[in-house]
Design an enzyme around this catalytic site. Structure first.
Site, PDB file in Angstrom:
ATOM      1  CG  HIS A 188      -0.463   0.395   2.492  1.00 54.12           C
ATOM      2  ND1 HIS A 188      -0.031  -0.520   3.422  1.00 54.12           N
ATOM      3  CD2 HIS A 188      -0.308   1.601   3.088  1.00 54.12           C
ATOM      4  CE1 HIS A 188       0.361   0.102   4.513  1.00 54.12           C
ATOM      5  NE2 HIS A 188       0.210   1.393   4.332  1.00 54.12           N
ATOM      6  CG  ASP A 219       0.331  -3.894   3.115  1.00 52.55           C
ATOM      7  OD1 ASP A 219       0.487  -3.318   2.023  1.00 52.55           O
ATOM      8  OD2 ASP A 219       0.195  -3.285   4.191  1.00 52.55           O
ATOM      9  CB  SER A 294       2.996   2.269   5.846  1.00 49.96           C
ATOM     10  OG  SER A 294       1.829   2.149   6.594  1.00 49.96           O
TER      11      SER A 294
END
Length: 462
Positions: A188, A219, A294
């Site tokens: 992502h 992910d 992230s």
């Protein structure tokens, strides 16, 4: 199986019955199948009985926002993860944000604001001719001690990431795992739709990067910079324990390198992303995690990589209590599996996939009736095709349990693995079904079938 309202047998379609959420939402096809959700469910509680408020939008009569926001998600349904936990909303290119209530929040990252309705997802595993090296891990050498003694080691193997897609720009983090510039991050953060990627090293050097491959459901992505003298990370393949001290390095809020520390709150926590219906088993930590973290590294006190940060929980409970210090990271075992399978096979093996495209509406006579799970396409050689499922079939139940929504369908399928056999109850329209513009009449002209389906291994990108 269905009960119909005998007083509602007329075929005069009603326009704009029930609510509309004002935009289309794309489900996450990275785990299983293409999914188009057009408009809101409104008060359409029984998609298989009479229409009690579902969205019925006359062709050409959709408001412009719906037309502009509609997205089609490409992918192949992945199965094999247990479910539960909190609800998580993807935050675009930063740390994903979780909430405990149904009204999930979409986080925004530096320089971009994305929502569930406007983020276009790509297929689960992007096909590519490029490859990246595999990963091998070592045993843990962590000991409780001063974080500052390994801080530089962690920072030098970490990178800041800036990415541009068709929907905007955002920031994230990554970890260098080879000396010649291969980097692990979140899908992502950098996915197959990335148009440009820039990496900043701890030294301050900026370099362009390219996407190699990734898996949206896990992910995890691999990107590459052209540099042959990088400081690479040491990887630990051991699992984590309650109370183990950990370090998080990343690009919090896009402000540059940050380091936070804390402890493992739970080595295995099952969480579900509310806007993608994806369930993952993650490491829960109490170290500060924010948008931009992230893709960054979770390290032990030896400076070894033990996970990749990808989410956080925030907001308040239904009772009004605030939530603090609940972050999540992908365990290294999952990262190793993903990267090594992508390199070897071009997709993640051992995961059950249905192999269909699904839409949540039926279009009849210029109207769209939402709230049903209709197979729109079947992948050749996939589990569904081998079982005899066809385009046009309405998925009603799995092993006798009613499938009342797309999210329910995905969650139910996560319980299965390759080799498992399940019974699908589907409704297959006959030649008369398409002659009506009324959903009840359409459903009366469907044959109820029970299909035995065994999940098989197949390459979703073949």
């Amino acid at each position: 199986m269905w009960s119909f309202d005998e007083e509602n047998k007329n075929e005069t379609p009603e326009e704009n019955v029930g609510g509309n959420d004002g935009g289309a939402k794309g489900g996450n096809g990275d785990t299983g199948y293409n999914y188009t959700e057009n408009g809101g469910m409104g008060s359409y509680n029984n998609p298989y009985g009479p229409s009690n408020g579902g969205n019925k939008n006359k062709k050409g009569g959709l408001i412009p926002a719906l037309l502009l926001c509609a997205v089609v998600i490409i992918g192949t349904l992945l199965i094999g993860y247990t479910m539960g936990g909190g609800k998580i909303a993807l935050g675009g290119y930063g740390a994903q944000t979780t909430t405990t209530d149904a009204a999930a929040t979409s986080g925004s990252d530096t320089g971009t604001e994305q929502t569930e309705a406007t983020t276009e997802q790509k297929q689960t595993t992007a096909a590519t001719t490029a490859t990246a090296p595999g990963i091998t891990g070592e045993v843990s050498s962590a000991t409780e001690g001063k974080i500052e003694s390994v801080a530089e080691k962690c920072l030098n193997a970490s990178v800041l990431i800036k990415v541009t897609t068709s929907t905007g720009t955002g920031s994230g983090s990554g970890v260098i795992y080879t000396k010649d510039g291969y980097i692990i991050t979140n899908y992502h953060v950098v996915g197959a739709d990335a148009q440009s990627v820039t990496v900043t090293l701890f030294s301050g050097e900026e370099l362009p990067a390219k996407y190699i491959y990734g898996d949206e459901s896990l992910d995890v992505s691999v990107i590459k910079i052209e540099k042959d003298d990088c400081t690479s990370v040491e990887i630990c393949e051991d699992g984590l324990n309650y109370g183990e001290q950990i370090i998080v390095v990343g690009n919090a809020l896009g402000n540059g390198f940050t380091l936070t520390s804390g402890y493992v709150s739970a080595p295995e926590r099952e969480v579900t992303f509310s806007n993608t219906y994806e369930t993952m088993t993650l490491v829960q930590i109490d170290a500060a995690v924010n948008n931009g973290n992230s893709g960054g590294g979770l390290f032990n006190t030896a400076g070894q990589l033990v996970g990749i940060v990808n989410a956080k929980l925030s907001g308040t409970t239904s009772a009004g209590a605030s939530i603090d210090n609940i972050g999540f990271a992908i365990p290294m075992s999952t990262v190793l599996r993903c990267v090594n399978d992508l390199r070897e096979y071009g997709y993640v093996t051992g995961v059950a996939r249905l192999g269909v495209q699904v839409q949540n509406y039926i279009e009849l006579g210029g109207y769209k009736y939402s709230g049903v799970n209709v197979i729109s396409a079947v992948t050749e050689g996939g589990s569904a095709q081998l079982a005899g499922l066809k385009a046009g079939d309405i998925i009603y139940a799995i092993n006798g349990q009613t499938v009342d929504s797309f999210s329910t369908l995905k969650k139910m399928l996560t319980a299965y693995s390759i080799g498992d056999t399940v019974e699908f109850t589907v409704y297959r329209p006959n030649e008369n079904a398409g002659k009506t513009s009324n959903l009840n009449f359409y459903l009366r002209n469907c044959e109820e079938l029970t299909v035995s389906l065994t999940f098989v291994e197949f390459n979703p990108n073949a």
